[in-house]
Design an enzyme around this catalytic site. Sequence first.
Site, PDB file in Angstrom:
ATOM      1  CG  ASP A  13      -1.864  -1.016   1.065  1.00  0.00           C
ATOM      2  OD1 ASP A  13      -2.320  -1.559   0.062  1.00  0.00           O
ATOM      3  OD2 ASP A  13      -2.016  -1.708   2.297  1.00  0.00           O
ATOM      4  CE  LYS A  16       2.491  -2.535  -4.243  1.00  0.00           C
ATOM      5  NZ  LYS A  16       2.110  -2.078  -2.898  1.00  0.00           N
ATOM      6  N   GLY A  17       0.405   1.605  -7.195  1.00  0.00           N
ATOM      7  CA  GLY A  17      -0.775   1.687  -8.204  1.00  0.00           C
ATOM      8  C   GLY A  17      -0.450   3.302  -9.130  1.00  0.00           C
ATOM      9  N   GLY A  40      -4.573  -4.279  -3.865  1.00  0.00           N
ATOM     10  CA  GLY A  40      -5.613  -3.158  -3.902  1.00  0.00           C
ATOM     11  C   GLY A  40      -4.756  -2.120  -4.263  1.00  0.00           C
ATOM     12  CG  HIS A  41      -2.034  -1.901  -6.902  1.00  0.00           C
ATOM     13  ND1 HIS A  41      -1.346  -2.615  -7.799  1.00  0.00           N
ATOM     14  CD2 HIS A  41      -1.690  -2.704  -5.748  1.00  0.00           C
ATOM     15  CE1 HIS A  41      -0.312  -3.560  -7.231  1.00  0.00           C
ATOM     16  NE2 HIS A  41      -0.597  -3.355  -6.022  1.00  0.00           N
ATOM     17  CD  GLN A 224       0.847  -8.989  -2.479  1.00  0.00           C
ATOM     18  OE1 GLN A 224       1.384  -9.486  -3.509  1.00  0.00           O
ATOM     19  NE2 GLN A 224      -0.527  -8.720  -2.752  1.00  0.00           N
ATOM     20  CB  THR A 303      -7.336  -0.995  -1.741  1.00  0.00           C
ATOM     21  OG1 THR A 303      -6.357   0.105  -1.299  1.00  0.00           O
ATOM     22  CG2 THR A 303      -8.021  -0.698  -2.850  1.00  0.00           C
ATOM     23  CE  LYS A 335      -1.698   8.734   1.909  1.00  0.00           C
ATOM     24  NZ  LYS A 335      -2.590   7.649   2.401  1.00  0.00           N
ATOM     25  CB  VAL A 418       2.762  16.531  -3.103  1.00  0.00           C
ATOM     26  CG1 VAL A 418       4.431  16.606  -2.978  1.00  0.00           C
ATOM     27  CG2 VAL A 418       2.529  17.093  -4.747  1.00  0.00           C
TER      28      VAL A 418
HETATM   29  P1  GDP Z   1      -0.678   0.362  -3.617  1.00  0.00           P
HETATM   30  O1  GDP Z   1      -1.296  -1.098  -2.948  1.00  0.00           O
HETATM   31  O2  GDP Z   1       0.712   0.301  -3.180  1.00  0.00           O
HETATM   32  O3  GDP Z   1      -1.050   0.497  -4.766  1.00  0.00           O
HETATM   33  O4  GDP Z   1      -1.505   1.428  -2.624  1.00  0.00           O
HETATM   34  P2  GDP Z   1      -3.050   1.623  -2.224  1.00  0.00           P
HETATM   35  O5  GDP Z   1      -3.553   2.067  -3.617  1.00  0.00           O
HETATM   36  O6  GDP Z   1      -3.247   0.440  -1.712  1.00  0.00           O
HETATM   37  O7  GDP Z   1      -2.870   2.565  -1.153  1.00  0.00           O
HETATM   38  C1  GDP Z   1      -2.258   4.058  -1.350  1.00  0.00           C
HETATM   39  C2  GDP Z   1      -3.310   4.951  -1.126  1.00  0.00           C
HETATM   40  O8  GDP Z   1      -2.783   6.260  -1.170  1.00  0.00           O
HETATM   41  C3  GDP Z   1      -4.139   5.079  -2.400  1.00  0.00           C
HETATM   42  O9  GDP Z   1      -5.478   5.568  -2.010  1.00  0.00           O
HETATM   43  C4  GDP Z   1      -3.592   6.220  -3.213  1.00  0.00           C
HETATM   44  O10 GDP Z   1      -4.481   7.133  -4.037  1.00  0.00           O
HETATM   45  C5  GDP Z   1      -3.146   7.103  -2.130  1.00  0.00           C
HETATM   46  N1  GDP Z   1      -1.753   7.934  -2.550  1.00  0.00           N
HETATM   47  C6  GDP Z   1      -0.979   7.719  -3.249  1.00  0.00           C
HETATM   48  N2  GDP Z   1       0.125   8.492  -3.313  1.00  0.00           N
HETATM   49  C7  GDP Z   1      -0.636   9.662  -2.768  1.00  0.00           C
HETATM   50  C8  GDP Z   1      -0.236  10.917  -2.333  1.00  0.00           C
HETATM   51  O11 GDP Z   1       1.064  11.373  -2.543  1.00  0.00           O
HETATM   52  N3  GDP Z   1      -0.965  11.563  -1.334  1.00  0.00           N
HETATM   53  C9  GDP Z   1      -2.142  11.144  -0.970  1.00  0.00           C
HETATM   54  N4  GDP Z   1      -2.682  11.970  -0.095  1.00  0.00           N
HETATM   55  N5  GDP Z   1      -2.595  10.171  -1.353  1.00  0.00           N
HETATM   56  C10 GDP Z   1      -1.947   9.176  -2.084  1.00  0.00           C
HETATM   57  P1  IMO Z   2      -0.910  -4.164  -2.033  1.00  0.00           P
HETATM   58  O1  IMO Z   2      -0.483  -4.775  -3.601  1.00  0.00           O
HETATM   59  C1  IMO Z   2      -0.859  -4.531   1.996  1.00  0.00           C
HETATM   60  C2  IMO Z   2      -0.722  -8.736   3.639  1.00  0.00           C
HETATM   61  C3  IMO Z   2      -2.089  -9.107   4.660  1.00  0.00           C
HETATM   62  C4  IMO Z   2      -1.314  -9.837   5.558  1.00  0.00           C
HETATM   63  C5  IMO Z   2      -0.375 -10.617   4.760  1.00  0.00           C
HETATM   64  C6  IMO Z   2      -0.711 -12.111   4.181  1.00  0.00           C
HETATM   65  O2  IMO Z   2      -2.052  -3.470  -2.096  1.00  0.00           O
HETATM   66  O3  IMO Z   2       0.066  -3.412  -1.542  1.00  0.00           O
HETATM   67  P2  IMO Z   2      -2.364 -12.930   2.114  1.00  0.00           P
HETATM   68  O4  IMO Z   2      -3.754 -12.429   2.059  1.00  0.00           O
HETATM   69  O5  IMO Z   2      -1.621 -12.348   1.141  1.00  0.00           O
HETATM   70  O6  IMO Z   2      -2.121 -14.162   2.507  1.00  0.00           O
HETATM   71  O7  IMO Z   2      -2.086 -11.967   3.625  1.00  0.00           O
HETATM   72  O8  IMO Z   2       0.061  -9.592   3.812  1.00  0.00           O
HETATM   73  N1  IMO Z   2      -1.125  -8.205   2.371  1.00  0.00           N
HETATM   74  C7  IMO Z   2      -0.833  -6.794   2.059  1.00  0.00           C
HETATM   75  N2  IMO Z   2      -0.913  -5.640   2.836  1.00  0.00           N
HETATM   76  N3  IMO Z   2      -0.810  -4.372   0.936  1.00  0.00           N
HETATM   77  C8  IMO Z   2      -1.110  -5.537   0.152  1.00  0.00           C
HETATM   78  O9  IMO Z   2      -1.161  -5.516  -1.280  1.00  0.00           O
HETATM   79  C9  IMO Z   2      -1.189  -6.934   0.672  1.00  0.00           C
HETATM   80  N4  IMO Z   2      -1.344  -8.170   0.082  1.00  0.00           N
HETATM   81  C10 IMO Z   2      -1.074  -8.878   1.266  1.00  0.00           C
HETATM   82  O10 IMO Z   2      -2.721  -7.730   5.198  1.00  0.00           O
HETATM   83  O11 IMO Z   2      -0.825  -9.225   6.601  1.00  0.00           O
HETATM   84 MG    MG Z   3      -2.924  -1.635  -1.680  1.00  0.00          MG
END
Ligand code: GDP
Ligand code: IMO
Ligand code: MG
Length: 434
Positions: A13, A16-17, A40-41, A224, A303, A335, A418
């Site tokens: 999280d 990356k997305g 969840g991206h 991840q 997500t 962020k 940002v």
């Molecule tokens: P990922 O799994 O690595 O793709 O990340 P997620 O989407 O799960 O979580 C990142 C969250 O932070 C998402 O809701 C993005 O829209 C948000 N995000 C990413 N970069 C920034 C940033 O620079 N500022 C803010 N406020 N939100 C961000």
């Molecule tokens: P993205 O791609 C954050 C965590 C789970 C748990 C552990 C094992 O959005 O960054 P699993 O279901 O993979 O067997 O769970 O890994 N986990 C993540 N945490 N972002 C993810 O993906 C994750 N994918 C798995 O919360 O701790």
């Molecule tokens: Mg995520």
Amino acid sequence: MPVTIIIGAQWGDEGKGRAVDWLAAQADVVARFSGGDNAGHTVYVGDEVFKMHLIPSGILHPQALCVLGNGMVINPVNLLKEIDMLREMGVDISPSRLKISSKAHLITPAHIALDAANEKARGKDAIGTTLRGIGPAYLDKTGRKGIRAGEMRDLEAFGELIRQAIQSANQTLAQYDADLLDAQSVAEAYVQAAHQLRPYLADTTYLLNQKLKAGANVLCEGAQGTLLDVDHGSYPFVTSSNPTIGGALAGLGIGARYVQQVIGVAKCFSTRVGSGPMPTELDGDIANRLRGTGENFWDEYGTTTGRPRRCGWLDAVMLRYSCDVNGYTSLAVTKMDILSGFDELKIAVAYEVDGVQVDYPPDTVAALERAKPIYETFPGWEQDITNARSFSDLPLAAQNYLKRIGELCDVPIAMISVGPEREQFIVMEQVLAT
Ligand code: GDP
Ligand code: IMO
Ligand code: MG
């Protein structure tokens, strides 16, 4: 490019997305290489929030061919739901744009039921998985009894494989006292899904290598994070794949000679969802401010699962380790806007473990649980930085905070975000070297 690999530098999280979304504008191919719909991206474009779980974030760029690589574990029913959801949002998805590796493994309802049963059996030591069946699916893969996506080509044989797999899993589920599955109805649903997904199947190893030989730019989208890696994370509180650099190559079948950049995406503070050690975890006001209330989509709530994420200060001990494991050529720090308004900020630069100062994470979970962070403190900044588009637009305190991250990791920072919007990015012209 030609090959740029995006990797989560922390516990997932990291953003990356959205980093992929930025880079995908220049990509011919965007490929996921590990994990499944545990990911969840989030990508925010215009007024729309897109949440991808299996499909690469590059799908939002019409020129990009998207690949679900052999290293992934794919739930076909959930993949179809995601395709439908994105189509409803106006995204063009067709077999000419999306390719599923015939060697990727499939997740069945048995894997999901076993994931839940395993977690229940672990009691207070539960991993806190996403309950998407990820662990049991990889277990079948390495146990050499998994079902690969390519099996979907022959619908009749596929139906029989699924039926047998469910029947066999029912024996294990019975031992757990868990509800049993109806093998026949699962097989029917999976044959239905296979019928729809067959046109998307491809030998993606061949495809990617053909593209690379022809000079294509390939962007690899990690899922991840490094600290959740089955080898390099805090085992057993990890996922069941290698979301790190080695997993990228193995999970796509491409060679190191093409790799030009390995970008670690790091959030400027720490978050973790699920159990396991997190040395800089905070509770109280600071954690709540970092997490947000949940009103904004970018607040720190999963997500995929909606769970509140654990929050804390940036952990440079872990980040340095992540740099070692992956050999990042640069970092993308996300962020930064969330840190506006704090009087002071902290970064863990070392740990104290049993009275001894260490600058590397201990290699057992037990010792990591005892690690006490040693912090450096930085002055914060008041200004809203969401309109900053160059490094010099940032307040001096933010510049210094970022410079220190680069120094502590000895890796240049190439991108800074940002805000969640597509344009809320600073790309360093002169990469912030140490
Ligand atoms: P990922 O799994 O690595 O793709 O990340 P997620 O989407 O799960 O979580 C990142 C969250 O932070 C998402 O809701 C993005 O829209 C948000 N995000 C990413 N970069 C920034 C940033 O620079 N500022 C803010 N406020 N939100 C961000
Ligand atoms: P993205 O791609 C954050 C965590 C789970 C748990 C552990 C094992 O959005 O960054 P699993 O279901 O993979 O067997 O769970 O890994 N986990 C993540 N945490 N972002 C993810 O993906 C994750 N994918 C798995 O919360 O701790
Ligand atoms: Mg995520």
